[in-house]
Design a protein around this motif. Structure first.
Motif, PDB file in Angstrom:
ATOM      1  N   SER A 194      42.934  37.356  30.435  1.00 21.68           N
ATOM      2  CA  SER A 194      41.613  37.791  31.786  1.00 21.68           C
ATOM      3  C   SER A 194      40.964  36.423  31.743  1.00 21.68           C
ATOM      4  O   SER A 194      40.709  36.056  33.186  1.00 21.68           O
ATOM      5  N   ARG A 195      40.185  35.769  30.552  1.00 21.34           N
ATOM      6  CA  ARG A 195      39.244  34.511  30.242  1.00 21.34           C
ATOM      7  C   ARG A 195      40.164  33.726  31.416  1.00 21.34           C
ATOM      8  O   ARG A 195      38.823  33.160  33.005  1.00 21.34           O
ATOM      9  N   ASN A 196      41.393  32.956  31.402  1.00 19.16           N
ATOM     10  CA  ASN A 196      41.455  31.593  31.427  1.00 19.16           C
ATOM     11  C   ASN A 196      42.106  32.371  32.837  1.00 19.16           C
ATOM     12  O   ASN A 196      42.830  31.024  34.112  1.00 19.16           O
ATOM     13  N   GLU A 231      41.066  36.434  35.734  1.00 19.57           N
ATOM     14  CA  GLU A 231      39.409  36.172  36.635  1.00 19.57           C
ATOM     15  C   GLU A 231      39.896  35.071  37.635  1.00 19.57           C
ATOM     16  O   GLU A 231      38.441  34.579  37.552  1.00 19.57           O
ATOM     17  N   ASN A 232      40.503  34.180  37.229  1.00 14.22           N
ATOM     18  CA  ASN A 232      40.464  32.253  37.776  1.00 14.22           C
ATOM     19  C   ASN A 232      40.697  32.876  39.081  1.00 14.22           C
ATOM     20  O   ASN A 232      42.136  33.414  39.771  1.00 14.22           O
ATOM     21  N   ALA A 262      43.272  40.734  48.270  1.00 16.43           N
ATOM     22  CA  ALA A 262      42.031  40.138  48.757  1.00 16.43           C
ATOM     23  C   ALA A 262      40.887  40.519  48.213  1.00 16.43           C
ATOM     24  O   ALA A 262      39.995  39.997  47.857  1.00 16.43           O
ATOM     25  N   TYR A 263      41.050  41.665  47.993  1.00 19.73           N
ATOM     26  CA  TYR A 263      39.351  41.826  46.366  1.00 19.73           C
ATOM     27  C   TYR A 263      40.533  40.865  45.398  1.00 19.73           C
ATOM     28  O   TYR A 263      38.659  40.692  45.131  1.00 19.73           O
ATOM     29  N   LEU A 264      41.010  40.602  45.031  1.00 22.82           N
ATOM     30  CA  LEU A 264      40.738  39.866  43.622  1.00 22.82           C
ATOM     31  C   LEU A 264      39.994  38.708  43.911  1.00 22.82           C
ATOM     32  O   LEU A 264      39.437  37.682  43.504  1.00 22.82           O
TER      33      LEU A 264
END
Length: 317
Positions: free
Chosen positions: A206-208, A211-212, A304-306
């Motif tokens: 998730s972090r790398n 969420e990128n 598009a939301y991401l």
């Protein structure tokens, strides 16, 4: 000289008298000695304080003892989040999963594992691009969305995957090949998180990855390319004719009919997850509009939301 001698002799007699082990009589003119008693260790004790308190007072401070300052380290209590009770969303996810399995194996049109379906699958795998001429354009576009929708679901699900009844990783990985068939059990037991999430709570993926913004824009670019690679955005494309052709082959192919249903279910789940994700990121007022918008514009809308969603905070305030 006689005076000095007499004083010295008097002090000596007084010292012997004071520390005699069995002496318990008082001396006239000496009220302090008269009130003293002797304990078993030959220490002078006085009414009003005990031997222990006397010793404590004597040892209260010493010029040879170095005082050490003790630093007290504050340890923050770790908050453990437990899975919540099962609710209506869990029941709906379970019902949809059971219905999908039942329909796919018992009620869907076509024959399970037919030769035509197997040949088509081999053709699509061996030639991902360009589109094989015998493959319907709309079906080819749906087939390619299986490379996008499971990844979007992972980006929306993984950040709250900790402290759930089941680990999210195997189900999210399985969705790349089996879609909602793999995801159903996880969402049927998953607890919707409403607590604040910070970056320290996220796992490595998730972090790398999820969420990128590079990952989000890559998915968005891939989604935008699908209508072009499927030959939908070309001069003279007859959408109504191609849609009728797709409906005809779906009514004869179990694989196509099940795959189209599966991608539809995952798109609905994606929109629901987007509304939940909005609330965790401070977009609570946008949750319902984005839920409706991504339902009307599947695949492209979630990507598009991401790309646009804000990140989690580094610390919980």
């Amino acid at each position: 000289m006689k005076t000095v001698f007499l004083i010295s002799a008097f002090l000596t007699i007084a010292k012997v008298y004071a520390f005699a082990p069995n002496h318990q009589q008082s001396t006239p003119g000496s009220s302090l000695v008269g009130r003293n008693n002797y304990n078993r260790n030959n220490r002078i004790t006085h009414p009003g304080f005990t031997d222990e308190s006397f010793t404590l007072k004597l040892n209260a401070w010493s010029p040879f003892k170095k005082e050490v300052e003790v630093e007290v380290e504050e340890v923050a209590a770790e908050i453990v989040i437990e899975p919540g009770p099962l609710d209506a969303k869990n029941a709906a996810a379970a019902v949809v999963w059971v219905a999908l399995i039942t329909w796919s194996f018992l009620l869907a049109p076509g024959t399970l594992g037919s030769d035509a379906d197997n040949q088509m699958i081999q053709r699509l795998i061996s030639q991902p691009v360009p589109r094989p001429e015998e493959i319907n354009e709309l079906w080819f576009a749906i087939w390619n969305t299986f490379a996008v929708v499971p990844a979007v679901l992972a980006a929306l699900t993984a950040p709250t995957g900790k402290n759930q009844r089941l680990s999210s990783a195997p189900f999210l990985l399985g969705s790349a090949a089996f879609g909602y068939f793999a995801l159903g059990p996880y969402y049927a037991t998953r607890t919707v998180r409403t607590e604040a999430v910070n970056t320290d709570d996220l796992g490595w993926a998730s972090r790398n990855v999820f969420e990128n913004k590079i990952f989000a824009f890559a998915l968005l670019a891939l989604t935008i390319s699908i209508p072009f690679s499927a030959d939908i955005i070309v001069p003279g494309f007859d959408f109504s004719a191609k849609a009728a052709d797709f409906a005809s082959i779906a009514s004869q192919s179990r694989f196509i009919s099940v795959a189209a249903t599966d991608i539809g279910i995952m798109s609905i789940v994606t929109s629901v997850l987007i509304s939940e994700d909005c609330k965790l990121r401070g977009w609570g007022d946008k949750a319902i509009p984005l839920l409706i918008g991504t339902l009307l514009l599947p695949v492209l809308g979630p990507c598009a939301y991401l790309a646009a969603r804000p990140g989690f905070t580094d610390e919980i305030e």
